[in-house]
Design an enzyme around this catalytic site. Structure first.
Site, PDB file in Angstrom:
ATOM      1  N   CYS A 115       0.816  -1.222   0.000  1.00  0.00           N
ATOM      2  CA  CYS A 115       0.000   0.000   0.000  1.00  0.00           C
ATOM      3  C   CYS A 115       0.849   1.271   0.000  1.00  0.00           C
ATOM      4  O   CYS A 115       0.363   2.349  -0.348  1.00  0.00           O
ATOM      5  CB  CYS A 115      -0.948   0.010   1.189  1.00  0.00           C
ATOM      6  SG  CYS A 115      -2.129  -1.343   1.123  1.00  0.00           S
ATOM      7  N   HIS A 251      -3.084   7.597   1.761  1.00  0.00           N
ATOM      8  CA  HIS A 251      -3.518   6.267   1.326  1.00  0.00           C
ATOM      9  C   HIS A 251      -4.927   6.051   1.876  1.00  0.00           C
ATOM     10  O   HIS A 251      -5.208   6.373   3.028  1.00  0.00           O
ATOM     11  CB  HIS A 251      -2.558   5.211   1.871  1.00  0.00           C
ATOM     12  CG  HIS A 251      -3.057   3.811   1.698  1.00  0.00           C
ATOM     13  ND1 HIS A 251      -3.547   3.358   0.504  1.00  0.00           N
ATOM     14  CD2 HIS A 251      -3.154   2.775   2.575  1.00  0.00           C
ATOM     15  CE1 HIS A 251      -3.931   2.090   0.647  1.00  0.00           C
ATOM     16  NE2 HIS A 251      -3.702   1.724   1.888  1.00  0.00           N
ATOM     17  N   ASN A 281     -10.063   0.214  -0.413  1.00  0.00           N
ATOM     18  CA  ASN A 281      -8.600   0.266  -0.342  1.00  0.00           C
ATOM     19  C   ASN A 281      -8.029  -0.333  -1.628  1.00  0.00           C
ATOM     20  O   ASN A 281      -8.133  -1.533  -1.851  1.00  0.00           O
ATOM     21  CB  ASN A 281      -8.146  -0.528   0.891  1.00  0.00           C
ATOM     22  CG  ASN A 281      -6.643  -0.488   1.090  1.00  0.00           C
ATOM     23  OD1 ASN A 281      -5.890  -0.114   0.181  1.00  0.00           O
ATOM     24  ND2 ASN A 281      -6.202  -0.882   2.262  1.00  0.00           N
TER      25      ASN A 281
HETATM   26  O1  UT7 Z   1      -3.828  -0.668   3.360  1.00  0.00           O
HETATM   27  C1  UT7 Z   1      -3.017  -1.319   4.279  1.00  0.00           C
HETATM   28  C2  UT7 Z   1      -3.293  -0.857   5.625  1.00  0.00           C
HETATM   29  N1  UT7 Z   1      -4.540  -1.414   6.103  1.00  0.00           N
HETATM   30  C3  UT7 Z   1      -5.221  -0.739   6.966  1.00  0.00           C
HETATM   31  O2  UT7 Z   1      -4.856   0.368   7.272  1.00  0.00           O
HETATM   32  C4  UT7 Z   1      -6.401  -1.389   7.627  1.00  0.00           C
HETATM   33  C5  UT7 Z   1      -6.318  -1.137   9.101  1.00  0.00           C
HETATM   34  N2  UT7 Z   1      -7.406  -1.672   9.909  1.00  0.00           N
HETATM   35  C6  UT7 Z   1      -8.688  -1.292   9.774  1.00  0.00           C
HETATM   36  O3  UT7 Z   1      -9.027  -0.533   8.884  1.00  0.00           O
HETATM   37  C7  UT7 Z   1      -9.694  -1.770  10.805  1.00  0.00           C
HETATM   38  O4  UT7 Z   1      -8.997  -2.413  11.848  1.00  0.00           O
HETATM   39  C8  UT7 Z   1     -10.776  -2.727  10.220  1.00  0.00           C
HETATM   40  C9  UT7 Z   1     -11.755  -1.935   9.358  1.00  0.00           C
HETATM   41  C10 UT7 Z   1     -10.097  -3.809   9.425  1.00  0.00           C
HETATM   42  C11 UT7 Z   1     -11.574  -3.364  11.364  1.00  0.00           C
HETATM   43  O5  UT7 Z   1     -12.102  -2.373  12.231  1.00  0.00           O
HETATM   44  P1  UT7 Z   1     -11.980  -2.571  13.819  1.00  0.00           P
HETATM   45  O6  UT7 Z   1     -12.730  -1.477  14.450  1.00  0.00           O
HETATM   46  O7  UT7 Z   1     -10.485  -2.657  14.123  1.00  0.00           O
HETATM   47  O8  UT7 Z   1     -12.725  -3.910  14.072  1.00  0.00           O
HETATM   48  P2  UT7 Z   1     -12.186  -5.292  14.656  1.00  0.00           P
HETATM   49  O9  UT7 Z   1     -11.222  -5.932  13.746  1.00  0.00           O
HETATM   50  O10 UT7 Z   1     -11.750  -5.072  16.054  1.00  0.00           O
HETATM   51  O11 UT7 Z   1     -13.495  -6.145  14.661  1.00  0.00           O
HETATM   52  C12 UT7 Z   1     -14.574  -5.817  15.505  1.00  0.00           C
HETATM   53  C13 UT7 Z   1     -15.647  -6.875  15.375  1.00  0.00           C
HETATM   54  C14 UT7 Z   1     -15.128  -8.298  15.570  1.00  0.00           C
HETATM   55  O12 UT7 Z   1     -16.113  -9.008  16.291  1.00  0.00           O
HETATM   56  P3  UT7 Z   1     -15.928  -9.266  17.872  1.00  0.00           P
HETATM   57  O13 UT7 Z   1     -14.651 -10.046  17.993  1.00  0.00           O
HETATM   58  O14 UT7 Z   1     -15.855  -7.907  18.500  1.00  0.00           O
HETATM   59  O15 UT7 Z   1     -17.154 -10.036  18.211  1.00  0.00           O
HETATM   60  C15 UT7 Z   1     -15.082  -8.844  14.153  1.00  0.00           C
HETATM   61  O16 UT7 Z   1     -15.267 -10.237  14.113  1.00  0.00           O
HETATM   62  O17 UT7 Z   1     -16.209  -6.834  14.066  1.00  0.00           O
HETATM   63  C16 UT7 Z   1     -16.224  -8.150  13.510  1.00  0.00           C
HETATM   64  N3  UT7 Z   1     -16.089  -8.023  12.053  1.00  0.00           N
HETATM   65  C17 UT7 Z   1     -17.132  -7.810  11.241  1.00  0.00           C
HETATM   66  N4  UT7 Z   1     -18.447  -7.685  11.479  1.00  0.00           N
HETATM   67  C18 UT7 Z   1     -19.262  -7.458  10.444  1.00  0.00           C
HETATM   68  C19 UT7 Z   1     -14.952  -8.055  11.305  1.00  0.00           C
HETATM   69  N5  UT7 Z   1     -15.255  -7.863  10.007  1.00  0.00           N
HETATM   70  C20 UT7 Z   1     -16.598  -7.712   9.940  1.00  0.00           C
HETATM   71  C21 UT7 Z   1     -17.499  -7.482   8.889  1.00  0.00           C
HETATM   72  N6  UT7 Z   1     -18.813  -7.361   9.183  1.00  0.00           N
HETATM   73  N7  UT7 Z   1     -17.102  -7.360   7.603  1.00  0.00           N
END
Ligand code: UT7
Length: 324
Positions: A115, A251, A281
């Site tokens: 990225c 980005h 992304n």
């Molecule tokens: O380009 C390279 C760099 N990449 C990035 O910069 C990405 C960086 N990370 C992010 O953008 C965020 O961390 C995400 C968008 C990937 C995730 O957001 P988050 O607020 O960090 O959520 P999380 O991973 O902590 O997940 C929260 C909850 C989890 O459930 P529990 O464990 O709290 O019950 C996940 O299982 O959301 C759940 N979850 C979803 N729920 C519905 C994960 N993906 C999904 C989904 N739909 N698609």
């Protein structure tokens, strides 16, 4: 003092025709438009058609940038493509673009910093121009990340999209002051110890293509911290400060990261070009896409001071300061 600057002569982008709204994922995954929007800011993304490859996207973006600059392919002496999703293991996507554009001279190669690829490619192009090895360079970011998604993994497959953006950089005379148009400074970083938080679990040497794997929360934590510091370092190097910046062109991975980084730089979203809602992304393509869309929207104008910043797999991250 007379200096050479690598100045932007043209910009363009291409997005595949197929638009996939968040709601489409609700049919196959336990997810929702509301979750995707609120956690990432993404509303839709484009996916390449069957048979449409990264070099096809790159050629379309490059052609638009050439037209914007008023140049023919024969006026260009180098092509750099930032991509992690090339058509083939080799030759490079850049040489494919060279042939498809009808260029018979110059040189072409790919840069792979995931990225952060476009920031690394811009910095490389700047060095080639400043050392006199090239006068006009097409710098392209092009990706088909839809090809490395695990469609059963809701934590990654809803976040990425396909697309391409391109800049034509041209050697120009400058005075050595921060008022010069062109690239003013850049800051590059990587730390291979963080490999396991964002990677593809396959590759040539393991005889597979693999799928993208990400520990989103961990990447998020690194992103906010590292993006603001790399942007500050690049600005320091140029002798500038956040107050001088007209636009952050980040980005486009997550609106929350974009907002938090801008805040750390003492800026609001009103001075950030944001396209993540429409593109998702697109990895190395996201910054040149945002530059092209930002110009088309009338946000980015000649003479504006821009900071681009990106982080991705590796981890690799960096920032470039340029006057448009
Ligand atoms: O380009 C390279 C760099 N990449 C990035 O910069 C990405 C960086 N990370 C992010 O953008 C965020 O961390 C995400 C968008 C990937 C995730 O957001 P988050 O607020 O960090 O959520 P999380 O991973 O902590 O997940 C929260 C909850 C989890 O459930 P529990 O464990 O709290 O019950 C996940 O299982 O959301 C759940 N979850 C979803 N729920 C519905 C994960 N993906 C999904 C989904 N739909 N698609």
């Amino acid at each position: 003092m007379n200096v050479t600057r690598a100045r932007v002569a043209g910009v363009g982008h291409y997005l595949p025709q197929r638009v996939v709204e968040n709601a489409e994922f609700e049919r196959t995954l336990d997810t929702s438009d509301e979750w995707i929007r609120s956690r990432s800011g993404i509303e839709r993304r484009h996916f390449a058609a069957e048979g449409e490859s990264t070099s096809d996207l790159a050629v379309a973006a490059a052609s638009a940038a050439l037209a914007d600059a008023g140049f023919e392919a024969g006026d260009i002496d180098a092509i750099i493509v930032a991509t992690s999703t090339p058509d083939l293991t080799f030759p490079s996507a850049a040489t494919m673009v060279q042939a498809k554009l009808g260029m018979t001279g110059g040189f072409a190669f790919d840069v792979q910093a995931v990225c952060a690829g476009f920031v690394f490619a811009l910095t490389t192009a700047n060095a080639l121009i400043l050392s006199g090895q090239a006068k006009r360079i097409l710098v392209i970011g092009a990706e088909t990340f839809s090809r490395i998604m695990d469609w059963s993994d809701r934590s990654t497959c809803v976040l990425f999209g396909d697309g391409a953006g391109a800049l034509v950089l041209e050697a120009a005379d400058g005075t050595g002051s921060t008022e010069d148009r062109g690239i003013l400074s850049s800051d590059l970083n990587s730390d291979g110890r963080h490999r396991e938080i964002l990677y593809v679990d396959g590759g040539v040497s393991t005889q597979s293509t693999g799928h993208l794997r990400m520990e989103g929360k961990e990447v998020f934590r690194h992103a906010v911290d590292k993006l603001a510091s790399t942007a500050h370092r690049a600005l320091d190097m140029a002798g500038l400060a956040s107050d001088d910046v007209d636009w952050i062109v980040p980005h486009q991975a997550n609106l929350r990261i974009i907002r938090a980084t801008a805040l750390k730089m003492g800026m609001g979203l009103d001075r950030v070009v944001v396209t993540v809602q429409d593109h998702g992304n697109t990895s190395a393509a996201s910054i040149p896409l945002a530059l092209s869309v930002g110009k088309a929207r009338g946000q980015i104008k000649t003479g504006d001071l821009l900071v681009t910043e990106a982080i991705g797999g590796g981890l690799a991250w960096g920032a470039v300061v340029l006057r448009w």
